[in-house]
Structures are given as structure tokens and as C-alpha cells.
Design a protein around this motif. Structure first.
Motif, PDB file in Angstrom:
ATOM      1  N   ALA A 162       0.823  -1.213   0.000  1.00  0.00           N
ATOM      2  CA  ALA A 162       0.000   0.000   0.000  1.00  0.00           C
ATOM      3  C   ALA A 162       0.853   1.257   0.000  1.00  0.00           C
ATOM      4  O   ALA A 162       0.423   2.305  -0.471  1.00  0.00           O
ATOM      5  N   THR A 163       2.071   1.158   0.505  1.00  0.00           N
ATOM      6  CA  THR A 163       2.937   2.327   0.582  1.00  0.00           C
ATOM      7  C   THR A 163       4.076   2.307  -0.430  1.00  0.00           C
ATOM      8  O   THR A 163       4.842   3.259  -0.500  1.00  0.00           O
ATOM      9  N   ALA A 164       4.189   1.254  -1.214  1.00  0.00           N
ATOM     10  CA  ALA A 164       5.236   1.184  -2.239  1.00  0.00           C
ATOM     11  C   ALA A 164       4.949   2.234  -3.313  1.00  0.00           C
ATOM     12  O   ALA A 164       3.829   2.345  -3.797  1.00  0.00           O
ATOM     13  N   GLU A 165       5.969   2.989  -3.673  1.00  0.00           N
ATOM     14  CA  GLU A 165       5.789   4.062  -4.646  1.00  0.00           C
ATOM     15  C   GLU A 165       6.724   3.902  -5.838  1.00  0.00           C
ATOM     16  O   GLU A 165       7.823   3.397  -5.712  1.00  0.00           O
ATOM     17  N   THR A 166       6.245   4.358  -6.987  1.00  0.00           N
ATOM     18  CA  THR A 166       7.026   4.313  -8.219  1.00  0.00           C
ATOM     19  C   THR A 166       7.511   5.704  -8.616  1.00  0.00           C
ATOM     20  O   THR A 166       8.264   5.837  -9.573  1.00  0.00           O
ATOM     21  N   GLY A 167       7.037   6.717  -7.925  1.00  0.00           N
ATOM     22  CA  GLY A 167       7.341   8.092  -8.290  1.00  0.00           C
ATOM     23  C   GLY A 167       6.208   8.741  -9.063  1.00  0.00           C
ATOM     24  O   GLY A 167       6.141   9.956  -9.203  1.00  0.00           O
ATOM     25  N   THR A 168       5.303   7.911  -9.592  1.00  0.00           N
ATOM     26  CA  THR A 168       4.148   8.421 -10.337  1.00  0.00           C
ATOM     27  C   THR A 168       2.859   7.714  -9.935  1.00  0.00           C
ATOM     28  O   THR A 168       1.829   7.902 -10.572  1.00  0.00           O
ATOM     29  N   ARG A 169       2.900   6.927  -8.893  1.00  0.00           N
ATOM     30  CA  ARG A 169       1.745   6.122  -8.498  1.00  0.00           C
ATOM     31  C   ARG A 169       0.680   6.905  -7.733  1.00  0.00           C
ATOM     32  O   ARG A 169      -0.516   6.666  -7.885  1.00  0.00           O
ATOM     33  N   GLU A 194      -1.663   9.990 -12.106  1.00  0.00           N
ATOM     34  CA  GLU A 194      -1.428   8.981 -11.072  1.00  0.00           C
ATOM     35  C   GLU A 194      -2.555   7.945 -11.024  1.00  0.00           C
ATOM     36  O   GLU A 194      -3.657   8.188 -11.508  1.00  0.00           O
ATOM     37  N   ASP A 195      -2.232   6.801 -10.421  1.00  0.00           N
ATOM     38  CA  ASP A 195      -3.201   5.712 -10.267  1.00  0.00           C
ATOM     39  C   ASP A 195      -4.194   5.970  -9.147  1.00  0.00           C
ATOM     40  O   ASP A 195      -5.294   5.425  -9.151  1.00  0.00           O
ATOM     41  N   ARG A 196      -3.767   6.774  -8.167  1.00  0.00           N
ATOM     42  CA  ARG A 196      -4.604   6.942  -6.978  1.00  0.00           C
ATOM     43  C   ARG A 196      -4.305   8.260  -6.279  1.00  0.00           C
ATOM     44  O   ARG A 196      -3.297   8.899  -6.528  1.00  0.00           O
ATOM     45  N   VAL A 197      -5.234   8.610  -5.400  1.00  0.00           N
ATOM     46  CA  VAL A 197      -5.102   9.784  -4.544  1.00  0.00           C
ATOM     47  C   VAL A 197      -5.176   9.290  -3.111  1.00  0.00           C
ATOM     48  O   VAL A 197      -6.014   8.441  -2.787  1.00  0.00           O
TER      49      VAL A 197
END
Length: 91
Positions: free
Chosen positions: A5-12, A44-47
């Protein structure tokens, strides 16, 4: 909170912070219009956002807008406990 849930790609994830309207226009739908315009066309995929546990009416409002609870956050030791909420954006 699950690690994925907290993993980020920089644009997620787009993080929304401090959406407020003045008292005289509360209940008019202005906050929803501002929210929707802010998110329109975001890549982004989500807010995500945080809501203080002491404000259940604010949480209920975000849930009515499609946000879902996905964890708890204590940003620092003397902070209040927050509910982490997420809204998936349409591609």
C-alpha cells in the motif's frame, strides 16, 4: 498498513492535503467541485489523504466521494491518529 500500500514508483500516488473551504460556502458542493477539478486528468493511479480520527464527518464526506480506508497513520509521536484513505483514479 500493508507494505504494498505504501510502495511508490514516483508516479503512483497523488497526495491530497488540506482541502478546506470557508464556512459560508460549506454545504454548497464547492469542495467537491474543487476536488474534482484538481484531480481531473491526473496521471497517477490513486489519490491518498489523511483524516483525523476526531473528524468522522469529514471521513464520511470523503467516503461519499469514493475514498476507502486503508490504514492508520501516526505521523509523529505527539500527533493525533489519522485514517489513511485512498481513491483510485480512472485511467
Amino acid at each position: 498498513m500493508p507494505e504494498e500500500a505504501t510502495a511508490e514508483t514516483g508516479t503512483r500516488t497523488f497526495a491530497l492535503s488540506e482541502l478546506m473551504v470557508v464556512e459560508k460556502i460549506r454545504g454548497t458542493g464547492a469542495a467537491k467541485l474543487i476536488h474534482d477539478e484538481l484531480l481531473r486528468g491526473r496521471p497517477e493511479d490513486r489519490v491518498t489523504l489523511l483524516v483525523e480520527r476526531d473528524h468522522p464527518r469529514v471521513r464520511a464526506l470523503y467516503e461519499a466521494w469514493g475514498y476507502e480506508w486503508f490504514g492508520e497513520v501516526l505521523p509523529f509521536s505527539d500527533a493525533p491518529l489519522y485514517d489513511a484513505m485512498m481513491l483510485r483514479l480512472s485511467p
